[in-house]
Write a protein that holds these residues in place. Structure first.
Motif, PDB file in Angstrom:
ATOM      1  N   CYS A  47       0.783  -1.125   0.315  1.00 52.47           N
ATOM      2  CA  CYS A  47       0.585   0.164  -0.165  1.00 52.47           C
ATOM      3  C   CYS A  47       0.887   0.775  -0.238  1.00 52.47           C
TER       4      CYS A  47
ATOM      5  N   THR B 294      -4.815  -4.658   1.218  1.00 55.39           N
ATOM      6  CA  THR B 294      -6.024  -5.239   0.935  1.00 55.39           C
ATOM      7  C   THR B 294      -6.150  -4.766  -0.300  1.00 55.39           C
TER       8      THR B 294
ATOM      9  N   ASN C  72      -8.948  -2.736  -0.298  1.00 59.07           N
ATOM     10  CA  ASN C  72      -9.623  -1.456   0.291  1.00 59.07           C
ATOM     11  C   ASN C  72      -7.957  -0.642  -0.319  1.00 59.07           C
ATOM     12  N   CYS C  73      -6.639  -0.848  -0.137  1.00 59.30           N
ATOM     13  CA  CYS C  73      -6.170   0.196  -1.091  1.00 59.30           C
ATOM     14  C   CYS C  73      -6.009   1.234  -2.104  1.00 59.30           C
TER      15      CYS C  73
ATOM     16  N   THR D 100      -0.720  -6.802   6.496  1.00 55.56           N
ATOM     17  CA  THR D 100      -1.374  -6.341   5.997  1.00 55.56           C
ATOM     18  C   THR D 100      -1.851  -4.632   6.422  1.00 55.56           C
ATOM     19  N   CYS D 101      -2.109  -3.926   5.137  1.00 52.18           N
ATOM     20  CA  CYS D 101      -2.477  -2.820   5.339  1.00 52.18           C
ATOM     21  C   CYS D 101      -3.919  -2.320   6.494  1.00 52.18           C
TER      22      CYS D 101
ATOM     23  N   ALA E  64      -8.186  -1.077   5.905  1.00 45.11           N
ATOM     24  CA  ALA E  64      -8.730  -2.796   6.155  1.00 45.11           C
ATOM     25  C   ALA E  64      -9.845  -3.420   5.458  1.00 45.11           C
TER      26      ALA E  64
ATOM     27  N   SER F 204     -10.148  -8.258   2.436  1.00 46.53           N
ATOM     28  CA  SER F 204      -9.609  -9.675   0.973  1.00 46.53           C
ATOM     29  C   SER F 204      -8.180  -8.493   1.046  1.00 46.53           C
ATOM     30  N   GLN F 205      -6.884  -8.935   0.968  1.00 48.55           N
ATOM     31  CA  GLN F 205      -5.867  -8.519   0.639  1.00 48.55           C
ATOM     32  C   GLN F 205      -5.086  -8.888  -1.230  1.00 48.55           C
TER      33      GLN F 205
END
Length: 997
Positions: A800, A808, A810-811, A840-841, A845, A848-849
């Motif tokens: 990220c 993730t 959402n990044c 993970t970021c 959050a 999923s990533q």
């Protein structure tokens, strides 16, 4: 018939009874006298026969005599340096004699001895009947001036065959006299008179421990015997009557009277004229003798440190090579009249002595006290005290923190006097007292030719040498070698037979063995992560050396290599991790450590250090020929060159590849030479007790040690790098006029470009985009050891752009960057801050990533969960240059790689990450080490010379640990085992790992 006559009475005899008695007495007397004379005749005949038999028996029992047996015994041994100059004479009581030939004898000396000792020497056949009768007459009349009856030939036999004629009884003396006369006649039939006289003049005792006229001429007149004048010759001839009474120094008056007699005899016998006699008598010869004696007293007649070491090596050679006992070796050395030809170079020795004793080379000078006091109390009990008692008094009574060092000599002597006042009571008697001061810190220096093993110069301590065979800190004292031993015990065997290369990396992090945790000397700057053996040498990295020994070499192999390098002081207690850092049970001597480094300088062949080339006996026979040195190969020539090149880099200005703000510099820059290539290794032990530098040029290897005799810290004496300045100054002068040929690269070595973090082939666009700069460099390798695998410590990872963590779903933005794969469970290092993230970021959050599809899974091997390993199928980014030395890496998806995510001040978009420049790009001079040679493929190496370098005011070779703190109670000859060098201290004792473990 006449009846009258018939009737007469016969007459009586006219002899009276008295006359008859007289007749009988006379007859008895005659018979008695007759019997007496007959008996006397028988006794005389028998006595004569017995005397003849006795004399014959005495003669028959006389020892044999010939040309060889008549030569005097006990000649001084002469020591010559490499230039053929006499440096020392080795003598003991009864052996201070040097042989003179007849041609060296001046006529005035020959005539003086003949005139006073044997005026008919040139005419008689060994005995002088007139002299014997004159001597007998003198004994009868009590005239002691009539002279003796012995000829010079008889005196020679007396001295050399009958040991000076030291009989215990009159009968033994008579027996010796008969044998002496017989042998004198016999000898003169075998030996020329000139040779008899020469042997006599070589034999006689002439006082002041001077045997023979050659030594006497030097002792009394400071000249060779051939240069003696008439006046001086008669002084020497006058000593023979009594070496003590007629000594011209202590018995001037008696010698002067004797000299007058000799001159008169010489005049009467026609050897000199009246004018020569008067001229000799007018000579103020005794004033000259006193002046020469004064100079002899002022001159330091003690053996040098070189001669001390020579004596030890020669004695060992006699025992080990010739099979002599220690007593036989001693007697031969000091009275065998040997000629010993040494390796000492007088010009180089002068350079070494001058710099070692130059007070300007020491930041501070202190004084230690050597004190001895013997006291007998009123009850006749004897008490002995030393400087250790004074130190204990300071510690237990005064509690003043005294460390055993004084600022001045007067302060040391005053302290001794103060202590004396506390122990000497009324009624006590001081039996003996000795107060001496010793300069501190002390230094030792060894200079040798690595090709021949010849020790060219040696110094066993600064300050005036006051006695022979005294403490020699260069050969007799063992001290902890510190980091110098990393090369010998760890790095050499790792490169030679354990499969490592200079590029092989170990993870520099906190390291614990048993209950002991090791650190580096630069512990305040943290740990560096993946570091090569080259780094371990240049920057003296403790953890790299330890892991090399413990994880690859093993202590057993390390000890064996050290022994092969000539180290003889190792014990069974040295099979442990401390071996890597020079924390030895007994330590090492400077001579042996210098010999070990000379092995590296000599392409891996050990040559035993030697102090002499040849020993010749009194008759000219060579006893030992040392011109062919003892050698054996220890390491391959490729190994020797690899070590040399890395140690050469340690004398250059180099900074460890690390993040900005971390400054770990090469440890030996103060030993750099501007006029000659140099390679070497420094060493510093716990609490700055011992400091070393051992290095070499293409011509010579030299080792310097500095420290205090009683193990005080050098922090109390002004600094810990002055010894390197001394080494540099000496070797700069030693190298003057010599061509700098560099260190030739052997055919067994080649070069290749590798990644400095893995020691393997670099990944294009990745290894050269380490977050700290380009981590690729060109390294030397032994042929056949160039790595074939690609770097497995660098990788690319998508993160990220805001959090720098694994993205993730959402990044909103991601970037691809170069990251490091580091071992799990390690302490923080400079590498770990660039490690592949595992979290993970947390900003974006989500359920999923997004993970790099090529990243390993949990089943992908040992590195799973630690970082992301590159795969062969990964399309690595292409690096595009930009202005202002800023490089930007572009990932396959168009993202920019090369730095940690985040905003920047350049106005670039968040997706544009600027790669940092090289951390070590601040050098202002061309770099000649392989690490700075950009060669894109494997090539054949070429010779390399070390270039000039600016000096730092202090390099980083400073100790902060590890090890056992030495105590002041440690013996001078070997401070107690304590850990070494350039590393943290205050830790517990190392865990011992025995052979085979």
């Amino acid at each position: 018939m006449n009846k009258e006559n018939e009737n007469k009475t016969p007459e009586k005899s006219s002899k009276s009874p008295g006359s008859r008695k007289k007749k009988y007495i006379n007859k008895f007397i005659f018979q008695a006298v007759k019997t007496f004379f007959l008996a006397l005749l028988v006794v005389t005949v028998l006595g004569g026969a017995m005397a003849v038999g006795m004399i014959k028996g005495i003669i028959d029992n006389a020892p044999d005599v010939d040309v060889d047996s008549i030569v005097p015994l006990g000649y001084a041994t002469t020591v010559y340096n490499a230039s053929g100059q006499v440096t020392d004479t080795l003598v003991m009581a009864g052996s201070n004699r040097e042989e003179v030939t007849y041609d060296e004898l001046p006529k005035v000396l020959i005539d003086a001895f003949v005139a006073i000792e044997d005026s008919r020497f040139w005419k008689h056949n060994g005995i002088d009947t007139r002299a014997i009768l004159r001597a007998v007459s003198g004994v009868i009349t009590g005239n002691s001036s009539s002279g003796g009856g012995s000829t010079i030939t008889q005196q020679l036999i007396k001295n050399n065959v009958f040991n000076g004629g030291r009989e215990r009884s009159f009968g033994e003396k008579v027996e010796r006299k008969f044998q002496e006369m017989y042998l004198a006649v016999k000898l003169e039939k075998q030996m020329d008179k000139k040779l008899i006289l020469t042997n006599y003049l070589n034999t006689i005792n002439l006082g002041s421990n001077s045997l023979g006229v050659k030594v006497a001429a030097r002792r009394y007149f400071g000249k060779e015997v051939s240069d003696l004048t008439l006046s001086e010759a008669t002084v020497i001839a006058g000593i023979t009557k009594g070496p003590t009474k007629y000594n011209p120094i202590t018995g001037q008056e008696a010698n002067s009277e004797r000299r007058k007699i000799i001159l008169q005899y010489m005049y009467e016998q026609g050897y000199i004229t009246k004018e020569q006699q008067e001229e000799a008598l007018a000579d103020d010869v005794y004033s000259r003798i006193q002046n020469i004696n004064t100079l002899a007293k002022e001159k330091n007649n003690h053996y040098s440190y070189f001669t001390d070491a020579l004596i030890s090596q020669v004695t060992s050679a006699f025992i080990n090579e010739l099979g002599y006992t220690e007593t036989q070796a001693h007697n031969l050395l000091y009275s065998g009249g040997l000629s010993i030809y040494t390796t000492q170079d007088p010009s180089l020795q002068q350079i070494v002595d001058s710099e070692v004793n130059n007070p300007e080379n020491y930041p501070d000078t202190k004084y230690a006290l050597e004190y001895r006091l013997t006291v007998t109390d009123s009850e006749k009990n004897t008490h002995n005290y030393s400087e250790k008692d004074i130190n204990k008094y300071h510690s237990d009574v005064l509690h003043d923190g005294f460390n055993g060092l004084y600022t001045t000599e007067d302060a040391a002597k005053a302290d001794a006097e103060s202590y004396k006042a506390t122990v000497v009571k009324d009624g006590d008697t001081v039996v003996g007292e000795s107060v001496k001061t010793v300069l501190e810190p002390q230094v030792s220096f060894v200079l040798m030719d690595q090709k021949t093993g010849a020790v060219k110069a040696i110094n066993g301590g600064r300050g005036e040498k006051t006695s022979s065979l005294s403490l020699n800190r260069a050969t007799n004292t063992t001290r902890q070698p510190g980091s110098t031993f990393k090369v010998v015990s760890s790095f050499a065997p790792a490169l030679d037979t354990s499969g490592d290369t200079l590029a092989t990396t170990y993870y520099d992090a906190e390291y614990t063995i048993g209950e002991k945790t090791f650190q580096n000397w630069y512990d305040k700057q943290g740990y560096m992560g993946w570091s090569s053996i080259r780094d371990g040498i240049i920057y003296s990295m403790n953890i790299v050396a330890l892991k090399t020994l413990m994880e690859t070499v093993t202590p057993r192999v390390g000890v064996q290599y050290a022994k092969d390098f000539g180290i003889t002081t190792l014990t069974d207690q040295d099979y442990n991790a401390s071996l890597a850092l020079g924390g030895l049970t007994k330590g090492v001597t400077n001579l042996e450590l210098t010999g070990a480094f000379a092995t590296i300088a000599n392409q891996g062949v050990y040559t035993k250090p030697v102090f002499f080339t040849k020993i010749v006996d009194h008759n000219g026979k060579t006893l030992i020929d040392n011109t062919t040195p003892q050698t054996h190969r220890v390491i391959k020539d490729s190994t020797a060159f690899l070590l040399t090149d890395a140690m050469a880099a340690s004398t250059e200005n180099n900074r460890k590849f690390a993040s900005s703000g971390i400054n770990i510099n090469s440890t030996s820059t103060r030993a750099h030479l501007d006029n000659m290539s140099v390679a070497g290794k420094s060493g510093t032990t716990s609490k700055n007790v011992d400091v070393w530098f051992v290095g070499f040029t293409p011509y010579y290897t030299a080792g310097v040690w500095a420290g205090c005799d009683e193990n005080q810290t050098l922090s109390d004496t002004g600094g810990t790098s002055f010894h390197k300045d001394i080494w540099r100054k000496i070797m700069t002068k030693v190298s003057e006029g010599s061509e700098d040929i560099g260190f030739p690269v052997p055919d067994s070595v080649e070069t290749a470009v590798v990644c400095r973090k893995s020691g393997k082939l670099p990944i294009p666009g990745v290894c050269d985009h380490d977050p700290r700069g380009d981590s690729t460099y060109t390294e030397y390798f032994a042929k056949g050891t160039v790595p074939t695998d690609v770097c497995d410590h660098h990788t690319t990872v998508t993160v990220c752009s805001e959090s720098g963590l694994l993205p993730t779903a959402n990044c909103p933005n991601t970037v691809t960057k170069v990251a490091l794969i580091v071992p799990s469970g390690q302490s923080n290092t400079d590498d770990s801050q660039y490690a592949v993230p595992t979290a993970t970021c947390t900003i974006h959050a989500g359920p999923s990533q997004i993970i790099d599809p090529n990243a390993p899974t949990a089943n992908d091997g040992d590195d799973a969960g630690v970082g992301v390993s590159p795969r062969a199928s990964v399309n690595h980014p292409v690096v595009n240059p930009k202005q202002n030395n800023v490089t930007v890496g572009v990932a396959p998806n168009g993202d920019v790689i090369g730095a940690t995510p985040g905003s920047n001040s350049s106005g670039q978009s968040p997706n544009t990450i600027v790669a940092p420049t090289k951390a070590n790009s601040n050098s202002s001079k061309p770099k000649r080490q392989p690490s700075e040679i950009k060669i894109p493929e494997t090539t054949t190496a070429s010779p390399i010379k070390t270039g000039p370098s600016s000096k730092e005011p202090e390099d980083s070779d400073v100790l902060h640990g590890p090890g056992v703190t030495p105590t002041t109670e440690a013996p001078r000859s070997g401070p107690g085992a304590h850990m070494s060098t350039e590393g943290p201290g205050g830790q517990g004792s190392p865990v011992l790992i025995g052979p085979g473990q």
